[in-house]
Structures are given as structure tokens and as C-alpha cells.
Motif scaffolding. Sequence first.
Motif, PDB file in Angstrom:
ATOM      1  N   ASP A 172       0.808  -1.223   0.000  1.00 30.63           N
ATOM      2  CA  ASP A 172       0.000   0.000   0.000  1.00 30.63           C
ATOM      3  C   ASP A 172       0.839   1.271   0.000  1.00 30.63           C
ATOM      4  N   GLY A 173       2.159   1.137  -0.098  1.00 27.23           N
ATOM      5  CA  GLY A 173       3.024   2.316  -0.099  1.00 27.23           C
ATOM      6  C   GLY A 173       3.248   2.888   1.275  1.00 27.23           C
ATOM      7  N   SER A 174       2.718   2.209   2.296  1.00 27.46           N
ATOM      8  CA  SER A 174       2.876   2.685   3.661  1.00 27.46           C
ATOM      9  C   SER A 174       3.471   1.565   4.524  1.00 27.46           C
ATOM     10  N   MET A 175       2.629   0.824   5.267  1.00 29.43           N
ATOM     11  CA  MET A 175       3.151  -0.153   6.213  1.00 29.43           C
ATOM     12  C   MET A 175       2.650  -1.569   5.981  1.00 29.43           C
ATOM     13  N   MET A 176       1.876  -1.811   4.928  1.00 31.52           N
ATOM     14  CA  MET A 176       1.340  -3.147   4.687  1.00 31.52           C
ATOM     15  C   MET A 176       1.962  -3.766   3.439  1.00 31.52           C
ATOM     16  N   ILE A 177       2.511  -4.974   3.598  1.00 26.79           N
ATOM     17  CA  ILE A 177       3.100  -5.708   2.476  1.00 26.79           C
ATOM     18  C   ILE A 177       2.643  -7.157   2.549  1.00 26.79           C
ATOM     19  N   GLU A 178       2.181  -7.693   1.436  1.00 24.81           N
ATOM     20  CA  GLU A 178       1.889  -9.116   1.305  1.00 24.81           C
ATOM     21  C   GLU A 178       2.861  -9.707   0.279  1.00 24.81           C
ATOM     22  N   LEU A 179       3.502 -10.790   0.639  1.00 25.52           N
ATOM     23  CA  LEU A 179       4.382 -11.504  -0.285  1.00 25.52           C
ATOM     24  C   LEU A 179       3.829 -12.923  -0.433  1.00 25.52           C
ATOM     25  N   THR A 180       3.500 -13.298  -1.660  1.00 21.57           N
ATOM     26  CA  THR A 180       2.877 -14.597  -1.922  1.00 21.57           C
ATOM     27  C   THR A 180       3.785 -15.435  -2.810  1.00 21.57           C
TER      28      THR A 180
END
Length: 370
Positions: free
Chosen positions: A265-273
Amino acid sequence: MERLPQDGIFILTLVFAVSVRFQETNAIESHYCPGTETHFVDVLQRREIPCAEAKDPLLILQGWRLELGVSSLDNIGTKKCFVTRVVREEQKKAILVCCHGYEGVFCETRIENELSFFKPLVEKRSADSNNYGNRSMTTASPALEALDLSSRSYATCLSWSRDHFRTFDGMDFSFEGACTYTLAAGTDGTWDATLKRDNCDTLDTCYKKLELILGMDVVTADGTNVFINDKKLNSFPFLDNGISIKRVGDFTYLESGLGVLAKWDGSMMIELTVLAELRHSTLGLCGTFDDDPSNDMTTRSGEVAGNQIQFAASWEAPGPGEVCPPLSEVHPCIVNGNLMETAQSLCSVLELAEDFQACHSVVQTANQAS
């Protein structure tokens, strides 16, 4: 007959090639569609409010900060202050781009195997909403022993807020680290994902920098900016060399031919799949993706760490000139006790604000949990 000089032959050959290409271009069908080119600019906003409202938790969450040394009285004696914030505004420019499913200099080539931007994942989520790999960080987790992790066709690792993580196999942990860390990588060295928190002294400026090495290409997500091999992307979607990137709303999606996908989201949330083909071949903070949460804290040396700090420290990956400060085993609320009142005030918004009332039947607040 006098022969043409070498330069003259080259020029004639070039003119002939351009002529042939022009004829071919007129013979092919181009597929152009309206598109947009996106730029982001930082804009300073300033507003006048009663000074008593300057510490309102909602204002702080929205990034407003008190402008010191500037105040006045209105005609009824209320003291007024100014608050400011910097917001990133999106500016768009209309351009022509290749239509969906086409590429090439003249958008003449149909893409036979275009990447799907998570279409299989979305379809699977619709078909089986109870699948473990589909749960977001806000969904209550059933007991791990009741889940058949081996049936998953992919696994997702999460990094959210400042310090929270969930591994591919579902283990949650937290640590406060101001360094670059290996989020996940392939044991064969074909891909690597590193993560760093930047400017996290205040909530409104904190964000995470993600770098993905995918074969010979490097994708960097720095806030809302995205770079491919140090070249900034100014428009989306992007598709090249087995890497596709698309921006939808506040989120950016990446998919690669190596079976690695990402969302941030360009802030603090990252999902790596990672897809099932990468099972038993990952390492890093996201764990081993072997359907066994008990060994998720495997360190860089291959041993299972005794605690989260030892595990996190083993995956430090400092860049040139970067020095990683020691990780603290003391809870941040104890270290920063002077900020406890501010933190409780900010979090009380979830309990008291009308906007969140509809969520209380689904997500427990602190008071409900106690």
C-alpha cells in the motif's frame, strides 16, 4: 561506373530498411487505448483550528501537526492555532497506451500468455473462503493443528503496522528493527525480497521500503514510488520480461514468472505470496513454507532460533554503509513509557469513533477482549 562510397551504401541501406518498416507498420493493426500517466507531488496543507483541538487523536492520525509559535484570538476570545501536514497528491496525464493484451512498438503483438494479476488467487478465494492461505491479518485464526496446510496452492507472508509479521505457514511474531532485513528469498538464489522501515519516528511518516530481486531485474517500492532497475515507473500497468505491475486504488500488485507475487500500500502493509512450486525452497523472516509452523524461526545458519530477537537478527541484510543497531528484547511500551498516553488516545478512536462501530461485532476492541 563510379562506385558509391561505403557511407553512401550504408545510408541507402538504412533508408530501405526504414521504408520497409513503414510499409509493414501500415500493414499491421495497432491497438492503442486511452491511458494515464501518474505522477505524485507533495503538497503542504495548512488550516486554522481552536488550539484546544490540536491534540485531537483523529487529527494526529490524519497527519496534522501543530505549527509552533503561531496563534491568535478570534472575536469571541477563542485561541486559534495553525496545524499543517504534507500530503502526497496524485496527478494524472492522459496518454495513449497499448490496449489490454497487446504489446510492441506499435502495440501490434498480442500477448498469448499475459500474467493474470492474481486472478487465480481471487477465484480461489471466492471458491473457498475458509482456506487458511486466504485469511487476512484481521481474521481470527483457527488452531493451526486443525488446518491442512499441505493442500494450499500458494502461501502468503504478511508485514503490517511497524513491527508485525506472519510467516508463510501462519506463525505471528513482532520485533522493532531499524535495519534492512531479508523478508524472503529462494534457496536457489533466483529471487530475493528485502524490507526496511523508514522514517518511523512518527506515525504519519512511517513506511516500508521493499526491494525485490527477480532474476536479473530489481524492483524497488519506495513509498508510493516504484522503480524497475532504478528507472521510475510513471504509468501503470507495466509488463515486461516476465514481471507485471498494476496499481488498483491504494494498492500496487506485482506478479512474476518465478512464482513470486507481492501487494503493498506504499505505507506499512506488504503481502508476499509464493506459489506451491516454491514449497520447501524459501528462507528469511517469512519462514520456510514447508507447512510446518514449528520451524518457521529458522535462522540464516539453518538452526531454529530460541526467540524472535535471535531469529530476526540473523536475517539482517544491511546495505553499503548501513549499520544495524542491536535489537531490544524490552517491550517498546516499556522503553517509550512517556508515549503510552498518546498511544492509548490514538487507539481509543477504534473504540469510540462512530465510523468503527459497525466493526465491533467482528473485531474485538481492547475493552471487549478484557
